[in-house]
Design a protein around this motif. Sequence first.
Motif, mmCIF file in Angstrom:
data_model
loop_
_atom_site.group_PDB
_atom_site.id
_atom_site.type_symbol
_atom_site.label_atom_id
_atom_site.label_comp_id
_atom_site.label_asym_id
_atom_site.label_seq_id
_atom_site.Cartn_x
_atom_site.Cartn_y
_atom_site.Cartn_z
ATOM 1 N N LEU A 72 0.434 -21.676 15.640
ATOM 2 C CA LEU A 72 -0.353 -20.675 14.592
ATOM 3 C C LEU A 72 -0.426 -19.539 15.459
ATOM 4 O O LEU A 72 -0.286 -18.320 14.706
ATOM 5 C CB LEU A 72 -1.555 -21.400 14.623
ATOM 6 N N TYR A 73 -0.482 -19.610 16.869
ATOM 7 C CA TYR A 73 -0.570 -18.312 17.717
ATOM 8 C C TYR A 73 0.845 -17.569 17.522
ATOM 9 O O TYR A 73 1.011 -16.256 17.750
ATOM 10 C CB TYR A 73 -0.862 -18.610 19.204
ATOM 11 N N ALA A 74 2.003 -18.491 17.879
ATOM 12 C CA ALA A 74 3.361 -17.819 17.755
ATOM 13 C C ALA A 74 3.640 -16.990 16.475
ATOM 14 O O ALA A 74 4.380 -15.824 16.657
ATOM 15 C CB ALA A 74 4.259 -18.885 17.850
ATOM 16 N N ASP A 75 3.103 -17.447 15.396
ATOM 17 C CA ASP A 75 3.427 -16.974 14.070
ATOM 18 C C ASP A 75 2.471 -15.781 13.588
ATOM 19 O O ASP A 75 2.670 -15.444 12.493
ATOM 20 C CB ASP A 75 3.914 -17.820 13.082
ATOM 21 N N GLY A 76 1.177 -15.918 14.029
ATOM 22 C CA GLY A 76 -0.051 -15.318 13.767
ATOM 23 C C GLY A 76 -0.244 -15.682 12.353
ATOM 24 O O GLY A 76 -0.866 -14.918 11.447
ATOM 25 N N ASP A 77 -0.388 -17.045 12.224
ATOM 26 C CA ASP A 77 -1.037 -17.583 11.063
ATOM 27 C C ASP A 77 -2.581 -18.026 11.269
ATOM 28 O O ASP A 77 -2.736 -18.918 11.765
ATOM 29 C CB ASP A 77 -0.225 -18.912 10.523
ATOM 30 N N GLY A 78 -3.426 -17.137 10.425
ATOM 31 C CA GLY A 78 -4.796 -17.573 10.621
ATOM 32 C C GLY A 78 -5.201 -17.053 11.758
ATOM 33 O O GLY A 78 -6.506 -16.903 11.742
ATOM 34 N N VAL A 79 -4.433 -16.701 12.714
ATOM 35 C CA VAL A 79 -5.282 -16.043 14.104
ATOM 36 C C VAL A 79 -4.173 -14.962 14.395
ATOM 37 O O VAL A 79 -3.085 -14.759 13.838
ATOM 38 C CB VAL A 79 -5.187 -16.999 15.246
ATOM 39 N N PRO A 80 -4.818 -13.838 15.106
ATOM 40 C CA PRO A 80 -3.882 -12.718 15.394
ATOM 41 C C PRO A 80 -2.760 -13.437 16.262
ATOM 42 O O PRO A 80 -2.998 -14.172 17.028
ATOM 43 C CB PRO A 80 -4.874 -12.120 16.342
ATOM 44 N N GLN A 81 -1.637 -12.725 16.054
ATOM 45 C CA GLN A 81 -0.468 -13.335 16.629
ATOM 46 C C GLN A 81 -0.554 -13.033 18.189
ATOM 47 O O GLN A 81 -0.950 -11.817 18.529
ATOM 48 C CB GLN A 81 0.824 -12.444 16.076
ATOM 49 N N ASP A 82 -0.440 -13.810 19.258
ATOM 50 C CA ASP A 82 -0.419 -13.782 20.503
ATOM 51 C C ASP A 82 0.466 -14.423 21.121
ATOM 52 O O ASP A 82 0.419 -15.853 21.241
ATOM 53 C CB ASP A 82 -1.892 -14.183 21.030
ATOM 54 N N ASP A 83 1.548 -14.005 21.626
ATOM 55 C CA ASP A 83 2.672 -14.834 22.487
ATOM 56 C C ASP A 83 1.930 -15.612 23.685
ATOM 57 O O ASP A 83 2.550 -16.676 24.194
ATOM 58 C CB ASP A 83 3.738 -13.930 22.666
ATOM 59 N N LYS A 84 1.369 -14.751 24.327
ATOM 60 C CA LYS A 84 0.611 -15.362 25.697
ATOM 61 C C LYS A 84 -0.063 -16.707 25.356
ATOM 62 O O LYS A 84 0.071 -17.690 26.093
ATOM 63 C CB LYS A 84 -0.177 -14.536 26.366
ATOM 64 N N LYS A 85 -0.969 -16.648 24.391
ATOM 65 C CA LYS A 85 -1.719 -17.934 23.939
ATOM 66 C C LYS A 85 -0.895 -18.918 23.512
ATOM 67 O O LYS A 85 -1.187 -20.172 23.850
ATOM 68 C CB LYS A 85 -2.911 -17.455 22.995
ATOM 69 N N ALA A 86 0.179 -18.560 22.796
ATOM 70 C CA ALA A 86 1.107 -19.454 21.998
ATOM 71 C C ALA A 86 1.797 -20.059 23.410
ATOM 72 O O ALA A 86 1.823 -21.591 23.202
ATOM 73 C CB ALA A 86 2.113 -18.904 21.094
ATOM 74 N N ALA A 87 2.252 -19.336 24.189
ATOM 75 C CA ALA A 87 2.915 -19.986 25.353
ATOM 76 C C ALA A 87 2.079 -20.913 26.212
ATOM 77 O O ALA A 87 2.388 -22.224 26.560
ATOM 78 C CB ALA A 87 3.279 -19.107 26.023
ATOM 79 N N GLU A 88 0.768 -20.600 26.446
ATOM 80 C CA GLU A 88 -0.250 -21.374 27.056
ATOM 81 C C GLU A 88 -0.485 -22.666 26.294
ATOM 82 O O GLU A 88 -0.471 -23.688 27.100
ATOM 83 C CB GLU A 88 -1.513 -20.810 27.231
#
Length: 314
Positions: A72-88
């Motif tokens: 969801l974080y990687a694609d910005g679906d429903g939340v602001p896109q955030d690569d750092k949070k996605a990777a975590e």
Amino acid sequence: MNHASTHCRVAAFKLSITLALAAPLLTPVRAAELDYVYGAFQRGYFLTAFGLATQRATDKNDPKAMTMLGQLYADGDGVPQDDKKAAEWYKLAADRGDRDAMFALAMFRLAGRAGPRDRDQSAKWLAAAAKLGHPLAAYDLALLYMEGQLFPQDFNRAADLLRVAVNAGNSDAQYALGTLYKEGRGVKKDMAEAVRLFSLASLVDNTDAEVEYGIALFNGAGIAKNETAAAEVFHRAAVQGSAVAQDRLARILADGRGAPKNAVAAMKWHLVSKAHGETDLMLDDFVNGLDAKTREAGEKAAKPYLDALKKPPE
């Protein structure tokens, strides 16, 4: 009809670049618990999926829910896109053995998301995911073994990894393994098996495989010779934009082998293939020998394709 060997070189294969999650391998109990999360995601209810996944990740320490949060974080679906949070989130899930998260981290490292590009780390996560049977990871790792830069070149290992992806129905892996059987690298040379794999990949419009399958049909290599079927395969790949298929189809239409002679259509596909960068001196001579009226008709038939090539990508 021969085909340039460069078409089968390792450079022709491409690493996976999508981060779409593979179907999760869940036990029946866990599958039931996560149905709501994945059901919401698949229907586009991303905020609901985010809330449910957050609850499961927090309360149950569930790696699949963590992977969903990464997605969801990687694609910005429903939340602001955030690569750092996605990777975590992917890292938390990967450390708990989730193969989809491992593959996602490999793609992040390869693309330079959430940090600098790191092919070594990407290869590490690919190897971990492939060991757990992730088909796209197995395919990408096979290409690295074929390439022979990050790992010692090993076509036997590459063939074994490609079979994992082939068994999962991956058309790129079917094509890649088919080329190994065609050339006898890492496996015993077997043209019939190569053609079988090319035909499977052709079913889902893998244009590289369609070209190989069409050539095999036209030449009767590893399969009964069938020039008519070859022409149909080349036409399908030509429409999909394969310059090699466009060139082969132009030859067929110029010669009348596998399809009725059609000088206008032959010229059309020759012009389109040339615009894609394909060179064919024989067809150049064929076009130069046409009368002015036929050449005008061929240019008119090719114009929509050539105009489309001039348009900037969206």
